[in-house]
Design a protein around this motif. Structure first.
Motif, PDB file in Angstrom:
ATOM      1  N   ARG A 245       0.848  -1.188   0.000  1.00 40.74           N
ATOM      2  CA  ARG A 245       0.000   0.000   0.000  1.00 40.74           C
ATOM      3  C   ARG A 245       0.890   1.248   0.000  1.00 40.74           C
ATOM      4  NH1 ARG A 245      -5.443   0.794   3.504  1.00 40.74           N
ATOM      5  NH2 ARG A 245      -5.218   3.010   3.882  1.00 40.74           N
ATOM      6  N   SER A 246       0.602   2.172  -0.922  1.00 38.76           N
ATOM      7  CA  SER A 246       1.451   3.364  -1.050  1.00 38.76           C
ATOM      8  C   SER A 246       0.786   4.597  -0.465  1.00 38.76           C
ATOM      9  CB  SER A 246       1.750   3.618  -2.530  1.00 38.76           C
ATOM     10  OG  SER A 246       0.539   3.829  -3.225  1.00 38.76           O
ATOM     11  N   PHE A 247      -0.430   4.453   0.075  1.00 36.82           N
ATOM     12  CA  PHE A 247      -1.152   5.615   0.596  1.00 36.82           C
ATOM     13  C   PHE A 247      -1.503   5.416   2.064  1.00 36.82           C
ATOM     14  CE2 PHE A 247      -3.806   2.812  -1.940  1.00 36.82           C
ATOM     15  CZ  PHE A 247      -4.785   2.405  -1.057  1.00 36.82           C
ATOM     16  N   GLY A 248      -1.883   6.521   2.720  1.00 37.96           N
ATOM     17  CA  GLY A 248      -2.242   6.474   4.137  1.00 37.96           C
ATOM     18  C   GLY A 248      -3.726   6.155   4.291  1.00 37.96           C
ATOM     19  N   ARG A 249      -4.445   7.072   4.944  1.00 33.67           N
ATOM     20  CA  ARG A 249      -5.856   6.774   5.247  1.00 33.67           C
ATOM     21  C   ARG A 249      -6.741   6.991   4.012  1.00 33.67           C
ATOM     22  NH1 ARG A 249      -7.629  12.067   8.444  1.00 33.67           N
ATOM     23  NH2 ARG A 249      -6.521  13.479   7.069  1.00 33.67           N
ATOM     24  N   ARG A 250      -7.868   6.264   4.020  1.00 32.99           N
ATOM     25  CA  ARG A 250      -8.849   6.404   2.940  1.00 32.99           C
ATOM     26  C   ARG A 250      -9.973   7.348   3.330  1.00 32.99           C
ATOM     27  NH1 ARG A 250      -9.599   2.628  -1.266  1.00 32.99           N
ATOM     28  NH2 ARG A 250      -8.067   0.966  -1.274  1.00 32.99           N
ATOM     29  N   LYS A 251     -10.201   7.485   4.645  1.00 30.32           N
ATOM     30  CA  LYS A 251     -11.324   8.303   5.107  1.00 30.32           C
ATOM     31  C   LYS A 251     -10.867   9.255   6.186  1.00 30.32           C
ATOM     32  CE  LYS A 251     -15.237   5.357   4.172  1.00 30.32           C
ATOM     33  NZ  LYS A 251     -16.558   5.817   3.885  1.00 30.32           N
ATOM     34  N   GLY A 252     -11.452  10.462   6.202  1.00 29.72           N
ATOM     35  CA  GLY A 252     -11.186  11.411   7.274  1.00 29.72           C
ATOM     36  C   GLY A 252     -12.400  11.496   8.163  1.00 29.72           C
ATOM     37  N   ARG A 253     -12.935  12.717   8.255  1.00 34.75           N
ATOM     38  CA  ARG A 253     -14.130  12.900   9.099  1.00 34.75           C
ATOM     39  C   ARG A 253     -15.362  12.319   8.422  1.00 34.75           C
ATOM     40  NH1 ARG A 253     -13.157  18.687   9.274  1.00 34.75           N
ATOM     41  NH2 ARG A 253     -11.313  18.999  10.542  1.00 34.75           N
ATOM     42  N   LYS A 254     -16.399  12.098   9.243  1.00 39.19           N
ATOM     43  CA  LYS A 254     -17.666  11.600   8.702  1.00 39.19           C
ATOM     44  C   LYS A 254     -18.186  12.617   7.670  1.00 39.19           C
ATOM     45  CE  LYS A 254     -22.082   9.891  10.519  1.00 39.19           C
ATOM     46  NZ  LYS A 254     -23.022  10.586   9.678  1.00 39.19           N
ATOM     47  N   ALA A 255     -18.665  12.101   6.536  1.00 41.60           N
ATOM     48  CA  ALA A 255     -19.139  12.998   5.477  1.00 41.60           C
ATOM     49  C   ALA A 255     -20.347  13.804   5.940  1.00 41.60           C
ATOM     50  CB  ALA A 255     -19.500  12.170   4.242  1.00 41.60           C
ATOM     51  N   THR A 256     -20.374  15.100   5.580  1.00 36.35           N
ATOM     52  CA  THR A 256     -21.563  15.921   5.851  1.00 36.35           C
ATOM     53  C   THR A 256     -22.664  15.471   4.880  1.00 36.35           C
ATOM     54  OG1 THR A 256     -20.938  17.546   4.193  1.00 36.35           O
ATOM     55  CG2 THR A 256     -20.068  17.907   6.416  1.00 36.35           C
ATOM     56  N   PRO A 257     -23.901  15.906   5.116  1.00 36.35           N
ATOM     57  CA  PRO A 257     -24.970  15.504   4.178  1.00 36.35           C
ATOM     58  C   PRO A 257     -24.654  15.905   2.733  1.00 36.35           C
ATOM     59  CG  PRO A 257     -25.912  16.381   6.194  1.00 36.35           C
ATOM     60  CD  PRO A 257     -24.433  16.594   6.299  1.00 36.35           C
ATOM     61  N   ARG A 258     -24.063  17.109   2.549  1.00 41.09           N
ATOM     62  CA  ARG A 258     -23.736  17.542   1.173  1.00 41.09           C
ATOM     63  C   ARG A 258     -22.665  16.643   0.561  1.00 41.09           C
ATOM     64  NH1 ARG A 258     -23.431  20.216  -3.254  1.00 41.09           N
ATOM     65  NH2 ARG A 258     -21.479  21.134  -3.947  1.00 41.09           N
ATOM     66  N   GLN A 259     -21.637  16.303   1.372  1.00 48.37           N
ATOM     67  CA  GLN A 259     -20.570  15.435   0.859  1.00 48.37           C
ATOM     68  C   GLN A 259     -21.127  14.046   0.520  1.00 48.37           C
ATOM     69  OE1 GLN A 259     -17.931  15.855   4.193  1.00 48.37           O
ATOM     70  NE2 GLN A 259     -16.739  17.479   3.206  1.00 48.37           N
TER      71      GLN A 259
ATOM     72  N   ALA B 185     -24.083  13.408  -0.412  1.00 52.58           N
ATOM     73  CA  ALA B 185     -24.889  13.537  -1.631  1.00 52.58           C
ATOM     74  C   ALA B 185     -23.981  13.550  -2.864  1.00 52.58           C
ATOM     75  CB  ALA B 185     -25.740  14.806  -1.565  1.00 52.58           C
ATOM     76  N   LEU B 186     -22.843  14.218  -2.757  1.00 50.84           N
ATOM     77  CA  LEU B 186     -21.902  14.241  -3.898  1.00 50.84           C
ATOM     78  C   LEU B 186     -21.397  12.832  -4.195  1.00 50.84           C
ATOM     79  CD1 LEU B 186     -19.853  17.455  -2.958  1.00 50.84           C
ATOM     80  CD2 LEU B 186     -21.265  17.173  -5.008  1.00 50.84           C
ATOM     81  N   LEU B 187     -21.085  12.086  -3.130  1.00 46.14           N
ATOM     82  CA  LEU B 187     -20.593  10.713  -3.324  1.00 46.14           C
ATOM     83  C   LEU B 187     -21.689   9.829  -3.917  1.00 46.14           C
ATOM     84  CD1 LEU B 187     -18.596  10.391   0.019  1.00 46.14           C
ATOM     85  CD2 LEU B 187     -17.611  10.167  -2.277  1.00 46.14           C
ATOM     86  N   ARG B 188     -22.908  10.080  -3.521  1.00 46.00           N
ATOM     87  CA  ARG B 188     -24.027   9.244  -3.985  1.00 46.00           C
ATOM     88  C   ARG B 188     -24.450   9.615  -5.411  1.00 46.00           C
ATOM     89  NH1 ARG B 188     -28.119  11.055  -0.615  1.00 46.00           N
ATOM     90  NH2 ARG B 188     -28.644  12.478  -2.290  1.00 46.00           N
TER      91      ARG B 188
END
Ligand SMILES: C[S@@+](CC[C@H](N)C(=O)[O-])C[C@H]1O[C@@H](n2cnc3c(N)ncnc32)[C@H](O)[C@@H]1O
Length: 243
Positions: free
Chosen positions: A11-25, A27-30
């Motif tokens: 694995r060449s990267f660190g974390r995949r997730k930070g803070r819990k997504a806001t409702p807007r974030q 929605a963008l992912l969905r």
């Protein structure tokens, strides 16, 4: 008994997730991500929406804007500043960005939505899966800007720029394509130059120190690079040509 798959890359990267997504974030992912996500189960095809419709298909060679029908690839776009800048500057180019960190992907989705960018495609995951999926000689330009430095000796084998990644890149880049690599870690610059030197399909485009000390005008500053500058680290800007 478990059989260990030795062909798996580190694995060449660190974390995949930070803070819990806001409702807007969320929605963008969905809603936006599925629209522009790369489908690794389907064959590669250039986005037609990035080709200006005002230019007739049978117009003579040379009458289309430079970059039409080209795809460029950014590996590890972080917050997406560079990817979004290139997409705006080069509306006829399809920009493919790869980044496993969800918060960074969300920033790009936000820009795509806000600025109506039609020429961005995203893979939220390891770029090496995209490198294996892309056809030979399909990419006209690639960017690896300030990849995770992995400074500790025991972690250096995780560095993304190594012989196996360069072999993958050499296959998918068109002859004459440019590969840009930036780092603020002197030891990474040295090990990457060694790897590029050993991969004979690449040629370093530097004739004088200014060629790797000064960032070209069409290479905007990234967030990570700005941090390196604030903290007083030297930045290296390398450009290689695929022979
Ligand atoms: C130090 S950050 C730099 C981000 C951005 N390029 C910049 O200059 O601000 C490196 C980024 O590369 C991503 N990365 C590391 N390995 C990767 C891989 N195999 N495929 C795609 N992205 C990767 C990490 O998740 C991280 O966001």
């Amino acid at each position: 008994m478990t059989i260990r798959d030795n062909t798996r890359e580190l694995r060449s990267f660190g974390r995949r997730k930070g803070r819990k997504a806001t409702p807007r974030q969320a929605a963008l992912l969905r809603d936006v991500l599925p629209r522009i996500a790369i489908d690794l189960a389907a064959p590669f095809a250039l986005s037609t929406s990035s080709v200006p419709s005002a230019v007739p298909c049978d117009s003579p060679a040379g009458s289309r804007p430079e970059g039409t029908n080209e795809a460029w690839l950014e590996i590890g776009f972080g917050g997406g500043e560079h990817l979004v800048w290139q997409a705006k500057q080069n509306p006829v180019v399809t920009l493919i960005g790869c980044e496993p960190f969800e918060d960074g992907v969300v920033k790009v989705l936000d820009a795509v939505e806000r600025d109506h960018l039609a020429n961005v495609r995203v893979h939220m995951g390891d770029a090496r899966d995209v490198l294996r999926w892309l056809p030979d000689a399909s990419i006209a330009r690639a960017f690896i800007l300030f990849p995770d430095p992995w400074p500790k000796r025991k972690h250096q084998k995780r560095r993304l720029v190594n012989a196996s990644t360069l072999a993958l890149l050499a296959r998918i880049l068109k002859p004459g394509a440019e590969l840009r690599f930036g780092t603020d870690i002197g030891d990474y610059a040295r090990s990457a130059l060694e790897a590029f030197h050993a991969e004979k399909r690449f040629c370093w485009q530097a004739e004088r120190p200014a060629d790797w000390r000064i960032r070209p005008a069409d290479w905007p500053e990234t967030r990570y690079e700005a941090k390196a500058e604030r903290e007083g680290r030297v930045r290296y800007y390398f450009r290689f040509r695929r022979l």
